[in-house]
Design a protein around this motif. Structure first.
Motif, PDB file in Angstrom:
ATOM      1  N   ALA A 176     -49.517  18.854  12.647  1.00  0.00           N
ATOM      2  CA  ALA A 176     -50.973  19.883  11.904  1.00  0.00           C
ATOM      3  C   ALA A 176     -52.037  18.829  12.681  1.00  0.00           C
ATOM      4  CB  ALA A 176     -50.771  18.720  10.695  1.00  0.00           C
ATOM      5  N   HIS A 177     -53.359  19.573  13.179  1.00  0.00           N
ATOM      6  CA  HIS A 177     -54.092  19.590  13.684  1.00  0.00           C
ATOM      7  C   HIS A 177     -55.469  19.456  12.546  1.00  0.00           C
ATOM      8  CE1 HIS A 177     -53.696  23.893  14.081  1.00  0.00           C
ATOM      9  NE2 HIS A 177     -55.619  23.810  14.186  1.00  0.00           N
ATOM     10  N   HIS A 178     -56.657  18.473  12.731  1.00  0.00           N
ATOM     11  CA  HIS A 178     -57.867  18.674  12.025  1.00  0.00           C
ATOM     12  C   HIS A 178     -58.407  19.713  12.643  1.00  0.00           C
ATOM     13  CE1 HIS A 178     -61.767  16.904  10.692  1.00  0.00           C
ATOM     14  NE2 HIS A 178     -61.058  16.513  10.253  1.00  0.00           N
ATOM     15  N   ILE A 179     -59.456  21.010  11.138  1.00  0.00           N
ATOM     16  CA  ILE A 179     -60.041  21.414  11.675  1.00  0.00           C
ATOM     17  C   ILE A 179     -61.516  21.130  10.045  1.00  0.00           C
ATOM     18  CG2 ILE A 179     -60.892  23.916  10.795  1.00  0.00           C
ATOM     19  CD1 ILE A 179     -58.215  24.768  11.697  1.00  0.00           C
ATOM     20  N   ALA A 180     -62.328  21.304  11.508  1.00  0.00           N
ATOM     21  CA  ALA A 180     -63.740  21.145  11.005  1.00  0.00           C
ATOM     22  C   ALA A 180     -64.282  22.079   9.652  1.00  0.00           C
ATOM     23  CB  ALA A 180     -64.239  20.550  11.342  1.00  0.00           C
ATOM     24  N   ALA A 181     -64.639  21.083   8.125  1.00  0.00           N
ATOM     25  CA  ALA A 181     -64.844  22.325   7.414  1.00  0.00           C
ATOM     26  C   ALA A 181     -66.383  22.537   7.841  1.00  0.00           C
ATOM     27  CB  ALA A 181     -65.169  21.800   5.902  1.00  0.00           C
ATOM     28  N   GLU A 182     -66.353  23.941   7.509  1.00  0.00           N
ATOM     29  CA  GLU A 182     -68.366  24.633   7.584  1.00  0.00           C
ATOM     30  C   GLU A 182     -68.471  25.032   6.455  1.00  0.00           C
ATOM     31  OE1 GLU A 182     -67.950  26.559  11.092  1.00  0.00           O
ATOM     32  OE2 GLU A 182     -67.087  25.859  12.668  1.00  0.00           O
ATOM     33  N   PRO A 183     -68.497  24.125   5.771  1.00  0.00           N
ATOM     34  CA  PRO A 183     -68.877  24.924   4.013  1.00  0.00           C
ATOM     35  C   PRO A 183     -69.955  25.668   4.015  1.00  0.00           C
ATOM     36  CG  PRO A 183     -69.125  22.694   3.759  1.00  0.00           C
ATOM     37  CD  PRO A 183     -68.587  22.976   4.760  1.00  0.00           C
ATOM     38  N   LEU A 184     -71.392  24.550   4.890  1.00  0.00           N
ATOM     39  CA  LEU A 184     -72.986  25.586   5.203  1.00  0.00           C
ATOM     40  C   LEU A 184     -72.740  26.787   5.556  1.00  0.00           C
ATOM     41  CD1 LEU A 184     -74.782  22.781   5.842  1.00  0.00           C
ATOM     42  CD2 LEU A 184     -75.156  23.098   4.140  1.00  0.00           C
ATOM     43  N   ALA A 185     -72.001  27.451   5.957  1.00  0.00           N
ATOM     44  CA  ALA A 185     -71.664  29.116   6.438  1.00  0.00           C
ATOM     45  C   ALA A 185     -71.586  29.549   5.051  1.00  0.00           C
ATOM     46  CB  ALA A 185     -70.914  29.091   7.361  1.00  0.00           C
ATOM     47  N   TRP A 186     -71.176  29.236   3.900  1.00  0.00           N
ATOM     48  CA  TRP A 186     -71.348  29.816   2.680  1.00  0.00           C
ATOM     49  C   TRP A 186     -72.164  30.066   2.045  1.00  0.00           C
ATOM     50  CZ3 TRP A 186     -66.967  33.374   1.809  1.00  0.00           C
ATOM     51  CH2 TRP A 186     -66.380  33.031   2.853  1.00  0.00           C
ATOM     52  N   GLY A 187     -73.414  28.764   1.897  1.00  0.00           N
ATOM     53  CA  GLY A 187     -74.016  29.181   1.007  1.00  0.00           C
ATOM     54  C   GLY A 187     -74.143  29.011  -0.807  1.00  0.00           C
ATOM     55  N   ASP A 188     -74.691  29.238  -1.453  1.00  0.00           N
ATOM     56  CA  ASP A 188     -74.617  28.260  -2.864  1.00  0.00           C
ATOM     57  C   ASP A 188     -73.419  29.623  -3.482  1.00  0.00           C
ATOM     58  OD1 ASP A 188     -76.353  26.658  -1.615  1.00  0.00           O
ATOM     59  OD2 ASP A 188     -77.447  27.578  -3.336  1.00  0.00           O
ATOM     60  N   VAL A 189     -72.624  29.878  -3.478  1.00  0.00           N
ATOM     61  CA  VAL A 189     -70.957  30.457  -3.909  1.00  0.00           C
ATOM     62  C   VAL A 189     -71.104  30.308  -5.144  1.00  0.00           C
ATOM     63  CG1 VAL A 189     -69.267  30.362  -1.894  1.00  0.00           C
ATOM     64  CG2 VAL A 189     -69.508  28.303  -3.386  1.00  0.00           C
ATOM     65  N   ILE A 190     -70.464  31.406  -5.962  1.00  0.00           N
ATOM     66  CA  ILE A 190     -70.621  31.464  -6.961  1.00  0.00           C
ATOM     67  C   ILE A 190     -69.572  30.309  -8.245  1.00  0.00           C
ATOM     68  CG2 ILE A 190     -70.056  33.130  -9.115  1.00  0.00           C
ATOM     69  CD1 ILE A 190     -71.285  35.174  -7.711  1.00  0.00           C
ATOM     70  N   LEU A 191     -69.474  30.049  -9.120  1.00  0.00           N
ATOM     71  CA  LEU A 191     -68.778  29.075  -9.802  1.00  0.00           C
ATOM     72  C   LEU A 191     -67.957  29.666 -10.242  1.00  0.00           C
ATOM     73  CD1 LEU A 191     -69.755  25.470  -8.665  1.00  0.00           C
ATOM     74  CD2 LEU A 191     -68.062  26.328  -7.417  1.00  0.00           C
TER      75      LEU A 191
END
Ligand code: GLU
Length: 288
Positions: A176-191
């Motif tokens: 396995a290798h580590h991937i850094a999350a980039e959540p800001l690229a999504w902006g305010d997603v709908i929940l």
């Protein structure tokens, strides 16, 4: 140690095609390799597009392919209370707000701002800042019965979680290798939306945890969404599964197979006399 658990999580809004076969067969193979469980989850929160006949058809397709999975099958439409309580926890953290802008409002706002960023799926990031409307004004509009979407305040969420990542395992195996999350690229997603207590991101995270899923194996088209999923897992105190995002099957024109472009279904292949073994071969050929 609990046994590893894998899942196939189709939406019954059309017939399964070879791309789905690739996902479920890879789940089966990886589960078998480590003595893991294989679960099926029906992702039917979209009550307009999902239909019982598509669920019946996909169960038939999977059985025809020679697959077996644990019962009972989890059907998301039967578990809205689970998503409501997850949403309430996020709300208690001050991270959820109702938004009232239509798709047209969003399109117009973005058209007026050249260079406005798109999310990893290609849709514009939500362009209206939360601060632009008071909490009171939002509450009044909800109380007045206006339609709304509940959004995650992503920058506040990320400020709470700090940097996140996940373990990605190649489809062909290996470390396995580590991937850094980039959540800001999504902006305010709908929940969630008015009358529907969850959208895809929230339901998938809640269900993977409730079903004890240790390995999420799905198409590369969902890889970017894992950044959002990690944020929700961290906020809700849920464990992070390992992830495998496999390469997608493409059609003759280089497009990914999809229900919406009418890609040939497994049912159609079966009707043409293609055998399950041949479908298995075609589905897994060239897999990365
Ligand atoms: N229900 C999603 C789909 O059919 C898959 C969700 C997932 O594997 O996380 O595309």
């Amino acid at each position: 140690m609990p046994r590893p658990a894998f899942r196939f999580a189709p939406s019954p809004n059309g017939l399964l095609h070879l791309g789905h076969a690739r996902s479920v067969l890879l789940n089966e193979a990886l589960a078998r390799e480590c003595g893991g469980r294989l679960l099926l989850r029906i992702e039917d929160i979209d009550r307009e597009r999902c239909r019982p006949e598509f669920e019946a058809a996909l169960v038939e397709d999977l059985a025809w392919l020679g697959l077996d999975w644990e019962r009972p099958v989890r059907r998301q439409s039967e578990h809205f209370a689970d998503y409501e309580s997850a949403l309430a926890r996020l709300d208690a953290l001050g991270l959820v707000y109702p938004s009232f802008e239509s798709r047209g409002d969003i399109r117009r706002a973005v058209a007026a701002r050249p260079g406005w960023p798109s999310d990893p799926d290609g849709a514009p990031q939500f362009p209206f800042p939360r601060e632009a409307m008071s909490e009171d004004a939002r509450a009044r509009r909800v109380a007045a019965g206006e339609p709304y979407a509940l959004r995650l305040d992503m920058s506040q969420a990320v400020a709470l979680t700090g940097p996140l990542g996940w373990q990605e395992v190649e489809a062909a195996g290996g470390t396995a290798h580590h991937i850094a999350a980039e959540p800001l690229a999504w902006g305010d997603v709908i929940l969630a939306r008015k009358g529907v207590p969850t959208a895809y991101h929230l339901a998938v995270v809640v269900d993977d945890a409730l079903q004890g899923i240790s390995h999420v194996v799905r198409g590369a088209d969902l890889k970017a969404a894992t950044s959002v999923h990690r944020v929700l897992q961290a906020l809700l105190g849920l464990p992070a599964p390992r992830y495998t995002h496999h390469s997608l099957l493409l059609d003759g024109e280089g497009r990914k197979l999809s229900k919406s472009i009418g890609s040939q279904s497994l049912a159609a292949l079966r009707a043409q006399g293609v055998t399950p073994d041949e479908v298995r071969r075609r589905a897994l050929e060239g897999l990365r």
